[in-house]
Design a protein around this motif. Structure first.
Motif, PDB file in Angstrom:
ATOM      1  N   ALA A 170      30.338 117.715  20.380  1.00  0.00           N
ATOM      2  CA  ALA A 170      30.351 116.821  19.660  1.00  0.00           C
ATOM      3  C   ALA A 170      31.498 116.287  18.787  1.00  0.00           C
ATOM      4  O   ALA A 170      32.186 115.518  18.619  1.00  0.00           O
ATOM      5  CB  ALA A 170      29.083 116.614  18.643  1.00  0.00           C
ATOM      6  N   ALA A 188      31.379 112.437  18.351  1.00  0.00           N
ATOM      7  CA  ALA A 188      30.130 112.268  18.543  1.00  0.00           C
ATOM      8  C   ALA A 188      29.121 112.671  17.233  1.00  0.00           C
ATOM      9  O   ALA A 188      29.487 113.975  16.780  1.00  0.00           O
ATOM     10  CB  ALA A 188      29.457 112.607  19.565  1.00  0.00           C
ATOM     11  N   CYS A 215      23.577 114.800  20.807  1.00  0.00           N
ATOM     12  CA  CYS A 215      24.351 113.776  20.697  1.00  0.00           C
ATOM     13  C   CYS A 215      24.403 112.904  21.953  1.00  0.00           C
ATOM     14  O   CYS A 215      24.091 113.449  23.120  1.00  0.00           O
ATOM     15  CB  CYS A 215      25.898 114.110  20.277  1.00  0.00           C
ATOM     16  SG  CYS A 215      26.881 115.294  21.437  1.00  0.00           S
ATOM     17  N   VAL A 217      27.269 110.683  24.480  1.00  0.00           N
ATOM     18  CA  VAL A 217      28.602 110.408  24.678  1.00  0.00           C
ATOM     19  C   VAL A 217      28.668 109.531  25.850  1.00  0.00           C
ATOM     20  O   VAL A 217      27.862 109.698  26.872  1.00  0.00           O
ATOM     21  CB  VAL A 217      29.503 111.611  24.770  1.00  0.00           C
ATOM     22  CG1 VAL A 217      29.869 112.146  23.523  1.00  0.00           C
ATOM     23  CG2 VAL A 217      28.874 112.731  25.887  1.00  0.00           C
ATOM     24  N   ARG A 274      26.290 107.635  30.634  1.00  0.00           N
ATOM     25  CA  ARG A 274      25.805 108.276  29.304  1.00  0.00           C
ATOM     26  C   ARG A 274      25.291 109.961  29.517  1.00  0.00           C
ATOM     27  O   ARG A 274      24.682 110.160  30.638  1.00  0.00           O
ATOM     28  CB  ARG A 274      24.855 107.692  28.679  1.00  0.00           C
ATOM     29  CG  ARG A 274      25.006 106.182  28.336  1.00  0.00           C
ATOM     30  CD  ARG A 274      23.817 105.223  27.883  1.00  0.00           C
ATOM     31  NE  ARG A 274      22.825 105.882  27.548  1.00  0.00           N
ATOM     32  CZ  ARG A 274      21.508 105.560  27.888  1.00  0.00           C
ATOM     33  NH1 ARG A 274      21.510 104.353  28.598  1.00  0.00           N
ATOM     34  NH2 ARG A 274      20.439 106.165  27.818  1.00  0.00           N
TER      35      ARG A 274
END
Length: 112
Positions: free
Chosen positions: A80, A85, A96, A98, A105
């Motif tokens: 992250a 993120a 998280c 991204v 995704r």
């Protein structure tokens, strides 16, 4: 004769493998193989990390997506931080989300 373990491998549609690979490497994946039927045709690349595999395909008919992949890792905070993120605490994990260069995704999580 022993059978290999069952394994599911997501195939994600990408427009340009060379643009997508560096992003997946930031998640700790490395290129495992690359296949092209002949020069000028779409590329199909496998990336792997710790026994986990994802296939990246430039073929228009493969997984037109975008898709969502859930990825369990030992340290979501490191990933992250690298990708900018925010990590969220959910009942089953710290996670998280991204997005790769092609809109796929990836939810990255560490179990709590």
């Amino acid at each position: 004769m022993s059978r290999p373990p069952v394994q599911a491998v997501p195939i994600l549609r990408v427009l340009d493998v060379d643009a997508s690979l560096p992003w997946w490497m930031r998640l700790g994946f490395a290129e495992e193989f690359r296949h092209v039927f002949e020069p000028g045709l779409p590329r199909f690349v496998g990336v792997a990390r710790d026994g986990c595999r994802v296939y990246l395909s430039e073929h228009a008919g493969d997984a037109p997506g975008p898709a969502l992949v859930y990825l369990w890792v030992p340290d979501v905070d490191r990933i992250a931080a690298d990708l900018g993120a925010d990590v969220e605490q959910v009942p089953w994990a710290r996670e998280c989300e991204v997005t790769d260069p092609d809109g796929n995704r990836v939810r990255v999580a560490t179990a709590t």
